[in-house]
Design a protein around this motif. Structure first.
Motif, short mmCIF file in Angstrom:
data_model
loop_
_atom_site.label_atom_id
_atom_site.label_comp_id
_atom_site.label_asym_id
_atom_site.label_seq_id
_atom_site.Cartn_x
_atom_site.Cartn_y
_atom_site.Cartn_z
N ARG A 6 0.87 -1.18 0.00
CA ARG A 6 0.00 0.00 0.00
C ARG A 6 0.91 1.23 0.00
O ARG A 6 1.80 1.34 0.84
CB ARG A 6 -0.93 0.02 1.21
N VAL A 7 0.68 2.10 -0.96
CA VAL A 7 1.47 3.33 -1.08
C VAL A 7 0.58 4.50 -0.70
O VAL A 7 -0.48 4.73 -1.31
CB VAL A 7 2.00 3.51 -2.52
N ALA A 48 -0.30 -3.84 -5.68
CA ALA A 48 -0.21 -2.66 -4.82
C ALA A 48 -1.43 -1.77 -4.99
O ALA A 48 -2.06 -1.75 -6.05
CB ALA A 48 1.06 -1.86 -5.15
N ARG A 49 -1.75 -1.05 -3.96
CA ARG A 49 -2.82 -0.06 -3.99
C ARG A 49 -2.25 1.31 -3.63
O ARG A 49 -1.32 1.42 -2.84
CB ARG A 49 -3.94 -0.41 -3.01
N VAL A 50 -2.86 2.35 -4.18
CA VAL A 50 -2.43 3.72 -3.93
C VAL A 50 -3.52 4.45 -3.17
O VAL A 50 -4.70 4.37 -3.53
CB VAL A 50 -2.15 4.45 -5.26
N ALA A 65 0.95 15.01 11.57
CA ALA A 65 1.35 13.61 11.71
C ALA A 65 0.20 12.77 12.26
O ALA A 65 -0.05 11.64 11.81
CB ALA A 65 2.58 13.50 12.61
N ARG A 66 -0.52 13.32 13.23
CA ARG A 66 -1.66 12.59 13.79
C ARG A 66 -2.77 12.42 12.75
O ARG A 66 -3.47 11.41 12.73
CB ARG A 66 -2.18 13.30 15.03
N ASP A 67 -2.92 13.41 11.87
CA ASP A 67 -3.89 13.28 10.78
C ASP A 67 -3.51 12.13 9.85
O ASP A 67 -4.36 11.38 9.38
CB ASP A 67 -3.96 14.58 9.97
N VAL A 68 -2.21 12.01 9.58
CA VAL A 68 -1.74 10.92 8.71
C VAL A 68 -2.03 9.56 9.36
O VAL A 68 -2.48 8.62 8.70
CB VAL A 68 -0.24 11.07 8.37
N PHE A 69 -1.77 9.45 10.68
CA PHE A 69 -2.13 8.23 11.40
C PHE A 69 -3.59 7.87 11.17
O PHE A 69 -3.93 6.74 10.83
CB PHE A 69 -1.92 8.41 12.92
N ARG A 70 -4.45 8.88 11.38
CA ARG A 70 -5.89 8.64 11.29
C ARG A 70 -6.31 8.23 9.88
O ARG A 70 -7.10 7.30 9.69
CB ARG A 70 -6.65 9.91 11.70
N THR A 75 -7.40 2.16 6.06
CA THR A 75 -7.13 1.06 5.12
C THR A 75 -5.98 0.15 5.54
O THR A 75 -5.91 -0.99 5.09
CB THR A 75 -6.80 1.63 3.73
N ALA A 76 -5.07 0.63 6.38
CA ALA A 76 -3.82 -0.10 6.65
C ALA A 76 -4.06 -1.46 7.30
O ALA A 76 -3.26 -2.38 7.12
CB ALA A 76 -2.90 0.75 7.52
N ASN A 77 -5.14 -1.61 8.05
CA ASN A 77 -5.38 -2.87 8.76
C ASN A 77 -6.26 -3.84 7.98
O ASN A 77 -6.67 -4.88 8.51
CB ASN A 77 -6.02 -2.58 10.12
N GLU A 78 -6.54 -3.53 6.71
CA GLU A 78 -7.36 -4.45 5.91
C GLU A 78 -6.60 -5.71 5.53
O GLU A 78 -7.21 -6.72 5.18
CB GLU A 78 -7.86 -3.73 4.65
#
Length: 390
Positions: A6-7, A48-50, A65-70, A75-78
């Motif tokens: 995932r990118v 890969a997915r974008v 940075a916290r916004d990027v986490f959120r 999708t990161a845990n799929e």
């Protein structure tokens, strides 16, 4: 279907992904980038997915940075895919923050799966343009006026004068298109704002409300602030760091240019280039490796210290392995260059950056992130070959 990679594309200052619902009138930060990457992944047989993600427009680096986490958490845990962060401008700093040991306590578990960070035209050592904007609150005042103008322009209450002005601008845009004049940023903005749906109007008002409320990012991007950021934001072990460096030719005026609609935008670029002050004493650049210096010299010349992309001095953009050096302005590499109708330049820098250079640059990013290919920085010969291919 499980995706191996995932990118995540992280935007810079203003931090939006796109504005507008209608595809023909939409303003996208990563113009045509996701489409190109997905096409290249398919051609290479890469699974890969974008994901283009948003962040707080002008809030400080910690909040972003916290916004990027959120946004990644959506999708990161799929699946258990390897993750890659590609940040443009301030987005590169956000990417470094997200994976840094400093943020480890707040970082979700999926951050451990980040394998690479690529920064593109990122002010790792800051930019004097931020210092200029911070003097006397110039930048903050301009951003607040931008919010006020947007609110008055987009407020849902009918304003006959506003409506008439927007319709007049829209008529001019249509006439210019009939005359086959090259499209520009003005065309995009007028098309977007002339016929807004209620959802689009509310979205834009909310976005610029954040701009009006918080302008901490200007101060965070000053060279003196970036020295503290770098001291506290170490690289994470096991993550590969690479960078794309941009540098545009110094602004040059000519009589033909003065007689074109591009004169105003080129004048803006010339002003920004001067204020980015690439040789400013404010900038304290750490010692480069011979490979990093050679990469800059091969494309930007021996006097690369005097180069800027109009926003960030080129020598401030180096972090990790130099993947690619491009003769380009700050926004060219996001797809905003002169090649209508698919691409529309925002800065009019005269860099002559177009589709072949755009594709060559992003192929380097793919090599480093998910492609598994050995990455070698491009020299002048490769840039010439990209130009001739166009």
């Amino acid at each position: 279907m499980t995706h191996r990679h995932r990118v995540y594309l992280v935007p810079g200052f203003f931090g939006f992904t796109q504005m507008g619902d209608k595809e023909t009138e939409r303003i996208a930060y990563f113009q045509n980038v996701p489409r190109l990457l997905e096409q290249r992944f398919q051609e290479r047989g890469i699974d890969a997915r974008v994901h283009a993600i948003a962040s707080a427009p002008t809030s400080g680096l910690e909040a972003r940075a916290r916004d990027v986490f959120r946004e990644m958490a959506r999708t990161a845990n799929e699946d258990d895919a390897q993750l890659h962060l590609v940040g443009h401008s301030t987005g590169g700093l956000d990417a470094r923050s997200v994976v840094s040991p400093r943020m480890a306590r707040e970082a979700p578990d999926f951050v451990k799966r980040v394998r690479s960070v690529v920064t593109i035209a990122t002010p790792h050592q800051g930019t004097p343009l931020a210092s200029f904007s911070n003097q006397g609150g110039v930048g903050k005042t301009l951003l607040r006026y931008l919010w006020l103008f947007t609110f008055l322009t987009l407020h849902r209450k009918a304003m006959p004068l506003r409506t008439a002005a927007l319709q007049a601008c829209y008529w001019l845009v249509l006439r210019s298109e009939e005359a086959k004049l090259p499209p520009n940023l003005f065309n995009q903005i007028v098309r977007l704002t002339a016929d807004l749906s209620e959802g689009e109007r509310e979205e834009l008002i909310q976005f610029f409300s954040q701009v009006g409320e918080n302008q901490v990012l200007i101060q965070d991007l000053m060279p003196i602030s970036m020295r503290a950021f770098n001291a506290n934001t170490a690289d994470r072990e096991g993550v590969r760091y690479g960078c794309v460096v941009t540098g545009a030719p110094p602004p040059r005026w000519s009589l033909p240019l003065l007689l074109t609609p591009d004169a105003l935008l080129h004048g803006l670029f010339a002003f920004l280039y001067a204020k980015s002050a690439p040789q400013s004493r404010e900038l304290q650049i750490p010692e480069r490796t011979p490979a990093q210096t050679q990469a800059l010299q091969d494309v930007l010349g021996r006097r690369f210290e005097s180069k800027s992309d109009g926003i960030v001095p080129s020598r401030s953009q180096v972090w990790g392995q130099v993947l690619h050096v491009a003769t380009a302005d700050h926004l060219d590499v996001m797809g905003h260059f002169d090649q209508p109708p698919e691409h529309i330049s925002w800065l009019k820098s005269g860099s002559h950056f177009q589709q072949p250079q755009f594709q060559a640059m992003w192929d380097r990013v793919i090599d480093f992130t998910v492609g598994g290919a050995a990455t070698v920085h491009p020299g002048k010969e490769e840039e010439r070959r990209a130009s001739s291919d166009g």
